[in-house]
Design a protein around this motif. Structure first.
Motif, PDB file in Angstrom:
ATOM      1  N   SER A  27      12.194  14.243  15.630  1.00 28.33           N
ATOM      2  CA  SER A  27      12.550  15.340  14.748  1.00 28.33           C
ATOM      3  C   SER A  27      11.041  15.846  13.969  1.00 28.33           C
ATOM      4  O   SER A  27      10.896  17.013  13.580  1.00 28.33           O
ATOM      5  N   LEU A  28      10.334  14.693  13.483  1.00 26.86           N
ATOM      6  CA  LEU A  28       8.931  15.395  12.808  1.00 26.86           C
ATOM      7  C   LEU A  28       8.170  16.119  13.747  1.00 26.86           C
ATOM      8  O   LEU A  28       7.359  16.843  13.104  1.00 26.86           O
ATOM      9  N   GLY A  29       8.298  15.678  15.139  1.00 23.79           N
ATOM     10  CA  GLY A  29       7.269  16.233  16.064  1.00 23.79           C
ATOM     11  C   GLY A  29       7.801  17.914  16.069  1.00 23.79           C
ATOM     12  O   GLY A  29       6.715  18.851  16.343  1.00 23.79           O
ATOM     13  N   LEU A  43      10.587   7.228   8.680  1.00 22.64           N
ATOM     14  CA  LEU A  43       9.314   6.612   9.181  1.00 22.64           C
ATOM     15  C   LEU A  43       8.652   5.873   8.044  1.00 22.64           C
ATOM     16  O   LEU A  43       7.960   5.123   8.240  1.00 22.64           O
ATOM     17  N   GLU A  44       8.787   6.303   6.975  1.00 22.42           N
ATOM     18  CA  GLU A  44       8.055   5.727   5.806  1.00 22.42           C
ATOM     19  C   GLU A  44       8.725   4.339   5.832  1.00 22.42           C
ATOM     20  O   GLU A  44       8.083   3.285   5.108  1.00 22.42           O
ATOM     21  N   ALA A  45      10.041   4.063   5.943  1.00 26.88           N
ATOM     22  CA  ALA A  45      10.668   2.629   6.049  1.00 26.88           C
ATOM     23  C   ALA A  45       9.973   1.677   7.204  1.00 26.88           C
ATOM     24  O   ALA A  45      10.098   0.752   7.075  1.00 26.88           O
ATOM     25  N   CYS A  46       9.493   2.317   8.176  1.00 24.89           N
ATOM     26  CA  CYS A  46       8.840   1.770   9.259  1.00 24.89           C
ATOM     27  C   CYS A  46       7.395   1.245   8.987  1.00 24.89           C
ATOM     28  O   CYS A  46       6.780   0.460   9.866  1.00 24.89           O
ATOM     29  N   THR A  47       6.675   1.685   7.891  1.00 20.90           N
ATOM     30  CA  THR A  47       5.237   1.495   7.831  1.00 20.90           C
ATOM     31  C   THR A  47       5.039   0.225   7.763  1.00 20.90           C
ATOM     32  O   THR A  47       3.778  -0.245   8.297  1.00 20.90           O
ATOM     33  N   PRO A  48       5.753  -0.868   7.118  1.00 28.06           N
ATOM     34  CA  PRO A  48       5.212  -2.036   7.086  1.00 28.06           C
ATOM     35  C   PRO A  48       5.074  -3.016   8.230  1.00 28.06           C
ATOM     36  O   PRO A  48       4.457  -4.026   8.601  1.00 28.06           O
ATOM     37  N   PHE A  49       5.740  -2.512   9.460  1.00 29.96           N
ATOM     38  CA  PHE A  49       5.749  -3.233  10.814  1.00 29.96           C
ATOM     39  C   PHE A  49       5.397  -2.228  11.860  1.00 29.96           C
ATOM     40  O   PHE A  49       5.144  -2.825  12.852  1.00 29.96           O
ATOM     41  N   LEU A  50       5.142  -0.942  11.807  1.00 23.82           N
ATOM     42  CA  LEU A  50       4.767  -0.084  12.756  1.00 23.82           C
ATOM     43  C   LEU A  50       3.655   0.792  12.296  1.00 23.82           C
ATOM     44  O   LEU A  50       3.745   2.039  11.491  1.00 23.82           O
ATOM     45  N   PRO A  51       2.435   0.465  12.493  1.00 20.97           N
ATOM     46  CA  PRO A  51       1.195   1.179  12.106  1.00 20.97           C
ATOM     47  C   PRO A  51       1.150   2.385  12.493  1.00 20.97           C
ATOM     48  O   PRO A  51       0.623   3.457  11.802  1.00 20.97           O
ATOM     49  N   GLU A  52       1.893   2.929  13.616  1.00 23.49           N
ATOM     50  CA  GLU A  52       1.923   4.347  14.069  1.00 23.49           C
ATOM     51  C   GLU A  52       2.695   5.355  13.105  1.00 23.49           C
ATOM     52  O   GLU A  52       2.301   6.551  13.259  1.00 23.49           O
ATOM     53  N   ALA A  53       3.674   4.937  12.606  1.00 27.35           N
ATOM     54  CA  ALA A  53       4.426   5.630  11.399  1.00 27.35           C
ATOM     55  C   ALA A  53       3.490   6.245  10.490  1.00 27.35           C
ATOM     56  O   ALA A  53       3.670   7.298  10.112  1.00 27.35           O
ATOM     57  N   GLN A  54       2.519   5.242   9.884  1.00 32.32           N
ATOM     58  CA  GLN A  54       1.615   5.884   8.901  1.00 32.32           C
ATOM     59  C   GLN A  54       1.034   7.010   9.428  1.00 32.32           C
ATOM     60  O   GLN A  54       0.509   7.919   8.777  1.00 32.32           O
ATOM     61  N   GLU A  81       0.866  11.049   8.048  1.00 26.83           N
ATOM     62  CA  GLU A  81      -0.330  11.628   7.497  1.00 26.83           C
ATOM     63  C   GLU A  81      -0.356  13.009   8.248  1.00 26.83           C
ATOM     64  O   GLU A  81      -0.716  13.842   7.743  1.00 26.83           O
ATOM     65  N   LEU A  82      -0.061  12.980   9.584  1.00 30.75           N
ATOM     66  CA  LEU A  82      -0.294  14.530  10.413  1.00 30.75           C
ATOM     67  C   LEU A  82       0.935  15.176   9.937  1.00 30.75           C
ATOM     68  O   LEU A  82       0.569  16.445   9.819  1.00 30.75           O
TER      69      LEU A  82
END
Length: 452
Positions: free
Chosen positions: A310-312, A225-236, A240-241
């Motif tokens: 998985s993080l869920g 998910l860290e790798a997705c933060t540049p294009f997927l705002p929901e990942a950040q 944080e959660l």
């Protein structure tokens, strides 16, 4: 030794033949769920005119690669090593290509799942075999135009299969890769023989599972998910959660019971009845706190979706730990379902191609809160279909796949049965609601610690 003597000694040594390039191997998923392996560019094959003694490929693969018709291999290169950003880009590219493969001339092609790999592991490539029954030029033009539309790395690779008459030996298959010359013009490279390849001891996707689907710990999923933060705002937002959840959880004295099963096996009914009977808290994974972002992640490729779910489980674990301090906890799905569906999806072919029982991929993550009991509800495929029709509700993508693809359903069921530490305790969910509840309560009494 004088220089002249050393030179003579070197000249006297026998010449070593140049090292042959390692063959590229492929696993083709056949209609019905089987797998056929073949290789391209194997040692001893020198192109379409080669007369060497390399063995012909599996007849099942040969029937889909050779005439009549024409077949193409479209593959997206795998990211090397731990380059998660490149891995995610490759997965997104493949997902982006799929709608285009269903339109125009490409929509008339038969599409079969194809994996490229190197013997001994590594270099995994995911893609499709497209079989054009008419062998028309429009399919080739459409594929080359599709490659032209992929401006960013990684660019897919395209190989075109063909055959020649080898006399008494029958048809000899070959593949010719398409290459972009000078950045402007597509040309076909020299042909390479298509030959037999042994089936590897493990499915070629299995070594990649801990990096792509069944994450062994929280940090592995978090890194995706860290790798997705540049294009997927929901990942950040999800990160944080997750970061607000303690890494070291302290369980309360009350038991934690997880209820698993395929869709329409009665999980919702049983979990509610069980929670009521035990005076327990009823939780589910993924937790309700992730609901605002599920739609966004469900539209992403599997590696991103699996990391999200998985993080869920880790977020749910934080809720479970807190609730177990006050009462028993009943959980509607947890890690076992995340892992079972991921393995069944990633490992192409039929149930025999799954990792064998006791493989480490079936082991519960060491940093995830462990339940006291996992109950697996089971019903026959026929009864499950009747229940789905009786709901009158729109079916999920998982339900569609389970009903349409018996091999997929069998793989999910086998994965559930192979889970270890904790394993699943199967309960037949066909009888009445009260009978099923009593069977589950019996397991709770026998296997769960009693709170003080």
């Amino acid at each position: 030794m004088a220089p002249a003597g050393r030179l003579l000694a070197l000249l006297a040594r026998p010449l070593r033949p140049p090292a042959m390039a390692q063959p590229r191997c492929f696993a083709l998923e056949l209609p019905g769920g089987g797998l056929a392996h073949f290789a391209v560019g194997a040692a001893g094959s020198g192109g379409a005119g080669d007369t060497g003694g390399a063995a012909a490929p599996d007849p099942r693969a040969a029937a889909l690669l050779g005439p009549p018709g024409r077949s193409y291999a479209l593959l997206v290169p795998a990211a090397p090593g731990a380059d998660l950003a490149a891995r995610v880009r490759a997965a997104r590219l493949l997902r982006r290509l799929l709608p285009a493969l269903r339109r125009g001339p490409l929509g008339r092609c038969q599409r079969l799942r194809l994996l490229g790999y190197r013997p001994g592991g590594g270099g995994l490539q995911r893609g499709l075999l497209l079989r054009d029954p008419g062998a028309g030029p429009a399919t080739r033009r459409a594929l080359l135009a599709l490659l032209d539309s992929c401006l960013e790395a990684p660019r897919p690779s395209l190989g075109e299969f063909g055959a020649e008459d080898a006399g008494d030996a029958g048809l000899r298959l070959w593949q010719r890769p398409w290459e972009l010359r000078g950045g402007r013009e597509w040309r076909q490279a020299e042909p390479e023989r298509v030959v037999a390849a042994p089936e590897p001891a493990l499915h070629p996707a299995v070594p990649d599972l801990p990096r792509a689907a069944v994450f062994p710990h929280r940090e592995a999923a978090r890194a995706v998910l860290e790798a997705c933060t540049p294009f997927l705002p929901e990942a950040q937002a999800v990160l944080e959660l997750v970061d607000r959840c303690p890494r070291q959880l302290h369980r309360g004295p009350f038991p934690v019971i997880v209820v698993e099963g395929l869709d329409a096996t009665g999980k919702t009914t049983v979990t509610r009845a069980l929670a009521e009977a035990l005076g327990a808290a009823l939780l589910r994974s993924p937790p309700a706190g992730l609901s605002p972002w599920r739609q966004a992640f469900d539209a992403e490729p599997d590696v991103v979706r699996r990391a999200f779910y998985s993080l869920g489980n880790y977020i749910a674990a934080s809720e479970i730990a807190a609730a177990s301090a006050r009462a028993p906890v009943v959980v509607d799905r947890f890690w076992h379902s995340t892992a079972a569906y991921a393995i069944a999806t990633e490992v192409s072919g039929a149930v025999q191609h799954l990792p064998p029982a006791r493989h480490p991929i079936y082991q519960w993550p060491k940093d995830l809160l462990r339940p006291d009991l996992v109950v697996l509800l089971t019903v026959s495929p026929e009864e499950r279909r009747e229940r789905i029709r009786g709901r009158g509700l729109e079916r999920t993508a998982e339900e569609e796949e389970l009903e349409a693809n018996s091999a997929f359903r069998q793989k999910v069921e086998a994965c559930y049965q192979r889970m270890e530490d904790p394993g699943c305790h199967a309960v037949d969910a066909s009888p009445s609601r009260e009978q099923v509840l009593q069977a589950v309560l019996g397991l709770v009494r026998d296997r769960c610690p009693q709170p003080p």
